[in-house]
Design an enzyme around this catalytic site. Structure first.
Site, PDB file in Angstrom:
ATOM      1  N   GLY A   1      -0.975 -19.373 -28.114  1.00  0.00           N
ATOM      2  CA  GLY A   1      -1.995 -18.792 -27.238  1.00  0.00           C
ATOM      3  C   GLY A   1      -2.654 -19.853 -26.371  1.00  0.00           C
ATOM      4  O   GLY A   1      -3.330 -19.547 -25.393  1.00  0.00           O
TER       5      GLY A   1
ATOM      6  N   HIS B   1       7.313 -21.314 -19.995  1.00  0.00           N
ATOM      7  CA  HIS B   1       7.741 -20.456 -21.109  1.00  0.00           C
ATOM      8  C   HIS B   1       6.855 -19.230 -21.291  1.00  0.00           C
ATOM      9  O   HIS B   1       7.204 -18.323 -22.041  1.00  0.00           O
ATOM     10  CB  HIS B   1       7.885 -21.274 -22.413  1.00  0.00           C
ATOM     11  CG  HIS B   1       6.614 -21.491 -23.163  1.00  0.00           C
ATOM     12  ND1 HIS B   1       5.968 -22.702 -23.239  1.00  0.00           N
ATOM     13  CD2 HIS B   1       5.874 -20.655 -23.910  1.00  0.00           C
ATOM     14  CE1 HIS B   1       4.891 -22.588 -23.997  1.00  0.00           C
ATOM     15  NE2 HIS B   1       4.819 -21.349 -24.408  1.00  0.00           N
TER      16      HIS B   1
ATOM     17  N   ASP C   1       8.745 -27.621 -18.667  1.00  0.00           N
ATOM     18  CA  ASP C   1       7.986 -26.407 -19.001  1.00  0.00           C
ATOM     19  C   ASP C   1       6.737 -26.318 -18.112  1.00  0.00           C
ATOM     20  O   ASP C   1       5.623 -26.647 -18.528  1.00  0.00           O
ATOM     21  CB  ASP C   1       7.606 -26.446 -20.493  1.00  0.00           C
ATOM     22  CG  ASP C   1       7.046 -25.120 -20.969  1.00  0.00           C
ATOM     23  OD1 ASP C   1       7.133 -24.137 -20.210  1.00  0.00           O
ATOM     24  OD2 ASP C   1       6.543 -25.069 -22.105  1.00  0.00           O
TER      25      ASP C   1
ATOM     26  N   SER D   1      -0.765 -22.180 -25.014  1.00  0.00           N
ATOM     27  CA  SER D   1       0.311 -22.560 -24.093  1.00  0.00           C
ATOM     28  C   SER D   1      -0.094 -22.368 -22.640  1.00  0.00           C
ATOM     29  O   SER D   1      -0.750 -21.379 -22.295  1.00  0.00           O
ATOM     30  CB  SER D   1       1.531 -21.669 -24.340  1.00  0.00           C
ATOM     31  OG  SER D   1       2.268 -22.212 -25.379  1.00  0.00           O
ATOM     32  N   GLY D   2       0.326 -23.281 -21.810  1.00  0.00           N
ATOM     33  CA  GLY D   2       0.028 -23.181 -20.382  1.00  0.00           C
ATOM     34  C   GLY D   2      -1.308 -23.795 -20.025  1.00  0.00           C
ATOM     35  O   GLY D   2      -1.586 -24.088 -18.869  1.00  0.00           O
TER      36      GLY D   2
END
Ligand code: 4AZ
Length: 845
Positions: free
Chosen positions: A794, A654, A702, A796-797
């Site tokens: 922030g 995402h 994701d 994320s990932g």
């Protein structure tokens, strides 16, 4: 509902006009010579030119190594060529009248005094036992007026590679004492006509010192009553050029300080070779740094700093990256604050660090005494407390701090509530000589101890909360005082200690009651066996060759197992390992070694691991060496990622939707702790591969893998994390860590320093209930149903890292959640075991 697309997508808030992408990577970029007094080569002697060129390249390569390796820039060493150490500071002169001629290095006055002082420093440096063999020269490069005239110097030392072990002797203080003793005794001789009263010295970045005759972008400015303005070169045109070193020397009248404000600030996001530095001195010494900044600042948040005396040095350094607009700054002088603090006797009021919201000045102490009527007590609230210094852990507060009742506070707090059972308290604020920050505004109020919170519930912590929050199972006070002495409702579980908790929280392997009573009644009977999903089966059914638990866990770890379940590692030759989590643990279980062969060598180790900050959040330097910060175009940090090999990263799909799909717009920062710190490895992204089944509505699948344009140099601070095998189990209740530079609270902005939080894997059934069925088998919940600790925008990932027999495995990828840290809304992560095969197909890892 705040679905991930509300908050989980990269937020784009900057203007579109700055879309340059940096072309240069840190380790290749600088061509500035670090030698302060380097000689120029002559073009007509070809052989000589080649030789000199080689030496020069060696020096540059060495300087780059010095610059980019290790933690302490001023003590790093060159791998080839000579290591350069520069000390800088000032001499304060007793019998010299300041003359404006001192501001012109070509003037007779400048040169004559500089000659005498340089001779004193030179002859002292030539006699310092360990350092003298490496001494090159000393130069006076500026003067300033004040209580005493100050002459600023730098002294250069060069250490050849064969003597590199002496580099440890070039400590921060190594020069100060011998120089002081040597010069003071020399200046006491009657033959000397200059009296030196004191000497300071500190290591300085060689890139920041320039001899007067080598200056090519130098401005000496005087503060006056009115506001003055200056801009970086090219500000109104194409931006500042590559490889500049510009200095603005600001001077003010005696007993004044300088207030400097950047009205516009637009520089490279990569602080490595491109930054603005402000010193509380004319010497660019490490001890006198007020702040070092790079990147962009919104017009709503100007950077404003103060000096402690009548001088300030502003430096702009650039490399060969794309051009940036630069800055526009204004400054003026203010009478020096001789006192701060005071006695506050009103029943409510405010107090703040000097010049708030500008950075407080270095070297200042304030004491406030709050006195309220003797039958009242005091509570205090600090919204945004900012006193962060590079390298200082909030636990020890050895530099700047606020102290109340012998407890010191430093670092960053979004909210700090304090309550005192007395009617008088003293607040001490101390700022040392280097690195300042915004400080704080404290609000205090007196309260009546017999009715501290009229109409509300009074927590023991001093907070007043709504009566409706009492006995709801949530720790609203922060000290549990709102949850004591309650009668539990029908949906609640009564803990042994009397606290009520939602029934949903029992048997989730999280000690919600604080006394484990919510987890005690969950064990299976003595004659039963507990499946991994929590169900109980008769003991004799475990390891009987049949799958009795729905998840097959009863056959996974058996001495004479016959069944190969989803919990067993399958060797390349098709055999099964009947041990839990057998892969990458250093023990060979498969005859063909395939349980150990598929792990990246050395993955999942924490070479820099140090003790944790209890209750704290800032990560230690190098503690999470696989954590990557992904920067998009000029927006700075947008998402996290994890290193899985030299040239592959794993992140969340995402992060790369729509315009974010363009791989050339992303940069990966490795080995980073503070955003903007120089000692990092920077790589372009060559390819972004999103999972083809990624679903934008549900966040299913994701995951994305990113191929780097050039491999990372794996170092102690930059290491891959191990990928778990599909059979790896991360049981509910297991403690793992989530890390990132995401927001510190819902709706907040990204953090400057890498944050870490310990989170617990949540049972899949509970996960499904609290997310109202929105999780798929490619997701897992992790966090606390009580809220308060979670990943946020922030992050994320970034990784969810879980430790297994001393090695760290990537259990999850930060994906989504309903808001951040909300009650009953844990973080949702992509479940890496379910996506493991896809990672292998894409990366062959
Ligand atoms: C985000 O927006 C995000 N609380 C990441 C994690 C969570 C929420 C939002 C989980 O990147």
């Amino acid at each position: 509902m705040a679905r991930p697309c509300d908050s989980g997508r990269p937020q784009v808030s900057h203007k579109m006009q700055d879309l340059q992408v940096q072309e240069n990577f840190l380790p290749d970029s600088s061509t500035r010579s670090s030698k302060p007094c380097g000689k120029r080569t002559r073009p007509w002697v070809k052989v000589l030119a080649v030789l000199v060129m080689l030496v020069f390249l060696g020096a540059v390569a060495g300087v780059l190594c010095w610059y980019f390796t290790g933690d302490d820039r001023s003590t790093n060493e060159l791998q080839e060529g000579k290591a350069v150490r520069v000390y800088s500071g000032h001499l304060s002169l007793g019998n010299v009248q300041y003359s404006r001629q001192f501001e012109d290095p070509r003037s007779k006055e400048f040169r004559s005094l500089a000659g005498k002082l340089e001779q004193m420093i030179n002859s002292t440096c030539q006699t310092i036992p360990d350092l003298s063999p490496y001494f090159v020269n000393a130069r006076i490069f500026d003067y300033s007026d004040g209580a005493q005239v100050l002459a600023y110097y730098f002294a250069t030392f060069e250490v050849p590679p064969e003597d590199r072990e002496v580099l440890t002797k070039f400590s921060e203080d190594a020069l100060t004492r011998p120089l002081q003793e040597g010069i003071l005794s020399m200046s006491r001789l009657s033959t000397r006509d200059v009296i030196v009263r004191s000497v300071t010295s500190s290591l300085a970045n060689p890139d920041l010192v320039v001899a007067p005759e080598e200056r090519d972008c130098y401005h000496a400015l005087w503060a006056a009553g009115r506001l003055q303005e200056f801009t970086s070169p090219g500000y109104d045109g194409n931006g500042y050029p590559n490889n500049v070193h510009c200095q603005w020397v600001l001077r003010a009248d005696q007993d004044h300080v300088i207030y400097l404000e950047f009205q516009d600030f637009n520089t490279d996001d990569d602080c490595g070779n491109d930054f603005v530095m402000v010193h509380d001195s004319l010497s660019p010494a490490e001890d006198d740094v007020i702040t070092k900044k790079c990147g962009k600042r919104p017009s709503s948040h100007h950077l404003a700093v103060l000096s402690s005396g009548p001088v300030m040095l502003v430096t702009l350094l650039s490399d060969e990256s794309a051009r940036y607009r630069g800055f526009k700054a204004t400054f003026h002088q203010l009478p020096r604050m001789t006192q701060c603090g005071g006695t506050l006797t009103a029943i409510a009021g405010n107090f703040s660090t000097p010049y708030y919201p500008a950075f407080y000045p270095p070297n200042i102490n304030c004491v406030w005494t709050i006195k309220v009527p003797s039958d009242m007590k005091i509570r205090m609230k600090f919204e945004m407390f900012r006193m962060e210094e590079p390298g200082v852990q909030n636990r020890n507060c050895i530099k700047d701090y606020m102290e109340i009742n012998e407890k010191r506070y430093c670092g960053d707090y979004p909210l700090l509530n304090l309550k005192f059972d007395v009617s008088e308290v003293q607040i001490r604020f101390h700022s040392d000589e280097s690195h300042t920050d915004k400080g704080f505004v404290g609000k205090y109020a007196a309260f009546n101890p017999s009715n501290p919170c009229p109409g509300e519930f009074a927590c023991r912590s001093g907070l007043c909360i709504s009566q409706s929050l009492r006995c709801d199972g949530w720790n609203d006070c922060g000290d549990l005082s709102d949850e004591l002495n309650c009668h539990c409702g029908p949906d609640q579980f009564t803990c042994a200690n009397g606290i009520c908790k939602p029934k949903l929280w029992t048997c989730d392997r999280v000690n919600d009651c604080g006394d484990f009573s919510d987890e005690k009644a969950c064990e299976c009977d003595k004659d039963q066996w507990k499946c991994a999903d929590g169900n109980c089966i008769p003991k004799e059914q475990a390891c009987d060759g049949k799958l009795n638990c729905a998840d097959g866990s009863d056959e996974a770890v058996c001495e004479e197992a016959t069944v190969c379940t989803q919990f067993n590692f399958r060797c390349a030759d098709g055999t099964c390992v009947h041990r839990a989590n057998a892969e990458c643990d250093g023990q060979k279980d498969c005859d063909d070694g395939s349980d150990e062969n598929n792990c990246f060598p050395g993955c999942g180790t924490q070479p820099f691991k140090q003790s944790r900050i209890v209750g704290g959040m800032s990560a230690d330097v190098g503690e999470w060496p696989w954590q990557i910060s992904l920067h998009f175009q000029t927006y700075g940090h947008v998402c996290g990622a994890s290193v899985i090999s030299e040239d592959w990263l794993v992140s969340a799909a995402h992060c790369f939707l729509d315009m974010y799909d363009d791989s050339s717009s992303w940069l990966a920062y490795g080995g980073l702790n503070f955003q903007g710190e120089p000692t990092v490895q920077l790589r372009k992204i060559k390819q972004i591969i999103k999972h083809p089944r990624y679903n934008e509505d549900t966040y299913d699948y994701d995951i994305a893998v990113l191929r780097l344009e050039r491999p990372f140099d794996l170092r102690p601070k930059l290491q891959p994390i191990c990928l778990p095998d599909v059979s790896h189990t991360f049981p509910a209740g297991k403690s793992c860590w989530v890390t990132g530079w995401g927001a510190m609270y819902e709706g907040g902005s990204s953090s400057i320093s890498l944050q870490k939080a310990e989170v617990k894997i949540i049972n899949d059934t509970v996960c499904s209930v609290v997310t109202e069925g929105q999780v798929t088998s490619r997701m897992l919940c992790c966090g606390y149903l009580t809220g308060a600790i979670d990943a946020c925008q922030g992050d994320s990932g970034g990784p969810l890292s879980c430790q297994e027999k001393g090695k760290w495995f990537l259990a999850g990828i930060v994906s989504w959640g309903e808001g951040c840290a909300r009650k009953n809304k844990p973080g949702v992560y992509s479940r890496v075991t379910k996506l493991r095969e896809w990672i292998r197909e894409q990366t062959s890892l």
